[in-house]
Scaffold this motif. Sequence first.
Motif, PDB file in Angstrom:
ATOM      1  N   CYS A   1       0.832  -1.197   0.000  1.00  0.00           N
ATOM      2  CA  CYS A   1       0.000   0.000   0.000  1.00  0.00           C
ATOM      3  C   CYS A   1       0.868   1.249   0.000  1.00  0.00           C
ATOM      4  O   CYS A   1       2.079   1.178   0.150  1.00  0.00           O
ATOM      5  N   ARG A   2       0.243   2.362  -0.214  1.00  0.00           N
ATOM      6  CA  ARG A   2       0.975   3.625  -0.261  1.00  0.00           C
ATOM      7  C   ARG A   2       0.451   4.556   0.822  1.00  0.00           C
ATOM      8  O   ARG A   2      -0.756   4.602   1.101  1.00  0.00           O
TER       9      ARG A   2
ATOM     10  N   TYR B   1      -0.236   0.764  -5.555  1.00  0.00           N
ATOM     11  CA  TYR B   1      -1.301   0.126  -4.780  1.00  0.00           C
ATOM     12  C   TYR B   1      -2.453  -0.286  -5.684  1.00  0.00           C
ATOM     13  O   TYR B   1      -2.519   0.095  -6.842  1.00  0.00           O
TER      14      TYR B   1
ATOM     15  N   GLN C   1      -4.003   6.701   3.474  1.00  0.00           N
ATOM     16  CA  GLN C   1      -3.479   5.393   3.113  1.00  0.00           C
ATOM     17  C   GLN C   1      -4.350   4.820   2.009  1.00  0.00           C
ATOM     18  O   GLN C   1      -5.574   4.936   2.057  1.00  0.00           O
TER      19      GLN C   1
ATOM     20  N   ASN D   1       2.836   0.805   6.215  1.00  0.00           N
ATOM     21  CA  ASN D   1       3.016   0.170   4.934  1.00  0.00           C
ATOM     22  C   ASN D   1       3.697  -1.161   5.201  1.00  0.00           C
ATOM     23  O   ASN D   1       4.832  -1.183   5.648  1.00  0.00           O
TER      24      ASN D   1
ATOM     25  N   SER E   1       5.391   7.222   0.873  1.00  0.00           N
ATOM     26  CA  SER E   1       6.070   5.975   0.517  1.00  0.00           C
ATOM     27  C   SER E   1       7.054   6.193  -0.615  1.00  0.00           C
ATOM     28  O   SER E   1       8.063   5.522  -0.710  1.00  0.00           O
TER      29      SER E   1
END
Lengths: 546, 380
Positions: free
Chosen positions: B2-3, B29, B181, B208, B330
Amino acid sequence: MVSARSVSVTPSSLSYTDLPWIVQHREDRCTLCGHCTAVCPKEAIYLAYRRQRMPKLDVLKKSRGNEYRTFVGIRQKTTMANACIGCSMCAMVCPNEAIMPVPNTNEHRTLFFNNQKGEPNKRGGRRNVSGPTLLDRIMFDRISMLTDPALDAGRHEFNITTTLGRILDPAEFLKRQKEGGWIPPTREIFPFVIGSMSFGALSPNMWLGLLQGVAYCNEVLGIPVVMGTGEGGCPPWVLKSPYLKYIILQIASGYFGWDEIIRAIPDMQCMPAAIEIKYGQGAKPGDGGLLMWYKVSKLIARLRGVPEGVDLPSPPVHQTLYSIEESVMKMIQTLSTAFDHQVPIYPKISASTSAKSVLNNLVRNPYAGGMLIDGIDGGTGAAYNVSMDATGHPIASCVRECYLDLVTQGKQNEIPIFAAGGIGKNGNVAQNGMALIMLGASGVHIGKYIMQAAAGCLGNEKNRCNVCNVGICPKGITSQNPKLYRRLDPDLVAERVSEVFMSINTEIKKIMAPLGRSQSLPVGMSDALGIGDKAVADRLQIKYVC
Amino acid sequence: MCRLALKTANTPFSPYEVLTAMEAMQEGYDGSGLGLLLRGLDFEDFKYNTKYPILSGIAHTEQAWSRLNSFMEERGFELKYDHEFETIPSLIEAKDRFRYFLRAYKMSADLESKSQTEIDEELMLTRLALRRNGEENGGDLTAFSFWPDVAMIKEVGWPLEIGNALTLNDNRIRARVCMAQGRQNTNYGINLYACHPFFLQGIATMTNGENTAFVPIRDWLLGKHFPGYTGYQSDSEVFAHILHYTVRQLGLPLETYKHIITPLSTKELDAHPQGEFLKGLRNTCRRLIIDGPNAVIGTLPDETCILAMDQKKLRPATIGGRDGAWAIASEMCGVEAMVPDRNPAFDFQPMREHTIIVPPDRKELTIWSQHDPFPLPQAA
């Protein structure tokens, strides 16, 4: 056929085909060197002169007659006392591969006569049930496929030590830190501990080899292995050496060896790793320790402060105490005080349906440093066969129940549970141990596996050998007879100990890496466990997989 | 994977800015969900008093909506502001969304007169009671947070689309801190509560990565019997609760969080000026050691923001910014999207031992190494 009366047949008469092991001997290969008969720990075979009749018929002279051939060969004794135990030492020493014991594939009769003179069968070893154990069937199935990169067991850094000793709740820890209060002692150790085998049960060379190996693991390999002494004290030179920190001293109901230990306290260079108070043992729960007279040599007698050549049975209970509650309160506190509150003190109990009540006592005792539970598959140097085979509780569900009980109370980090009994029974030592750790144990104790892997113990669960009790160990592991224990080179035992722990160390990483674990030992990581047995899965609260 | 994106600035900004950063990182993602936390709120049509706790969540049906109203009334909370999102339902995947709510309440005089600890507890218990109320009614009511100056939105779908669906670009709502997120939880089943960030009594984190030590940590936290330590639809929720436990329950400085989740090895601690204390802390908090690849981003009630890496730095994260505005993401393109007017040469990617702290004044960030001493609490 001769009349039956002229053959000596008694109720206990056996032929060699009635014995569990039949010695096969090839006369065409035998050189009559006598090595086999000399080495046999049971004196099960002997050299004997035999006569063979050779019928002779001279047709031309019309006469009949016999000639007799005399030959020398190996014969097997059929008395219970000399029944072959299948140790194969004869085969090991034979220069010509002329002799070996083979298991009797038919049912054997000795089962019905091993109570002669009214004495039930006593032996060493462990429960004679072979085949895969429950622990062998557990799989580590939560493979970390979701995120990458995965861990590399060969290259990444792993923290796989565990903590032995009472750990405070974080808030209490900070409070005591602030007030300068007592922080209970802890030890950071390798999660596989060499379980308690006494100086007495083991030969001096075996004990020395183990200690050398343990010291090597700690000081050269950086694997912080510790070992237990069992009940029977500890040689004074060890008590006053810097190696004491690798040793868990055991006190049990016979209190053997504790005069020496207490007297040595002022001279100790370092504190022992821990003190184990034995209340019970998995192999023979509800029974005390037993060192049979055969093994009470001059050295052992001196160490234990007893006369030579007498049976040393420890009582089943600590005679001075009324109950486990009282015991937990008095003994743990007394021993903690004796060592200036600097050594973790923990009890060892037999796995039992009542283990949880002991555990809950310990939770309330601020001096208790953990609990060791020993399951039915644990080994022993000497016990009644019926205790070993039929009495006790398997380790897996007992540990799991105790752990889950601590979880409910939020105390699972405070009292570490150690598990013992059958770990590595079929050689899968790291797998078995890690399965127990993920079920909730903080570490495991291994005894029998170490004897087998580090010293070549021949005993198995088909009752091979298993004569540890009478001091005739053919490998010299559990004998106090110098002629036998000189066979065991302590240096080679030490080498094997280090090889075993290096290998366990690698296997732990190989188990942890695919689970995505490297930072801490996965104690209680039950989501990683699966088993192809629904009933077991339900009982252990792990996944059923198929 | 995920970012994550976090922006913190002295001047309130639209959460849509952070969503554009999420869009910049879209390759990383699967667009399965959005979690958004806003702190330091500023409303276009309401002069917000930061004492008022804000309740945010979703009423999935009209019945739930009316139950919510009467529940809050009975509990003594007086509605002061009800932010009505201009929603475009066609952009939302789920169909059972009767109303997204974000409402400021005034506490009863009785509650206001209590100690801060009691107030904090009541706010938490109210949120949990609402959550339970929803769960008991077939999941028709979802309550994300109930806390002064904090609002949360969670939804399934593509992050920017969700922002459009709620018309977050209309500047009617702005914040000084925004965490986002971009993925629904995929470890343990889709559930609105499972979406990061996670929130408890003013403390929020998002992560993350995967926490492979989740089960033992969860078991330990549950054993504390603290009402807020609940949920655990996601393995990452424990990160927020560990931060809560460290800062609020133990009263330890923020730096110790890193020592608790990824303690140094004994060899490293032997060389650490506070090694003895830290060894004790590691023992006592052993069950809170995280594992797996993780970049943890969090915010505290005073608008401090932190970023901590897992022990092996197996996840990426970059921080960049200037005096007054900082961004954590990220990927570097995420930082670029949130604070373009910075000197990118000063962007920093923390290593395994680092915790980055952006203090509330937002003048400069602190790069704190675990090997450095930290201000010990009174305890040590």
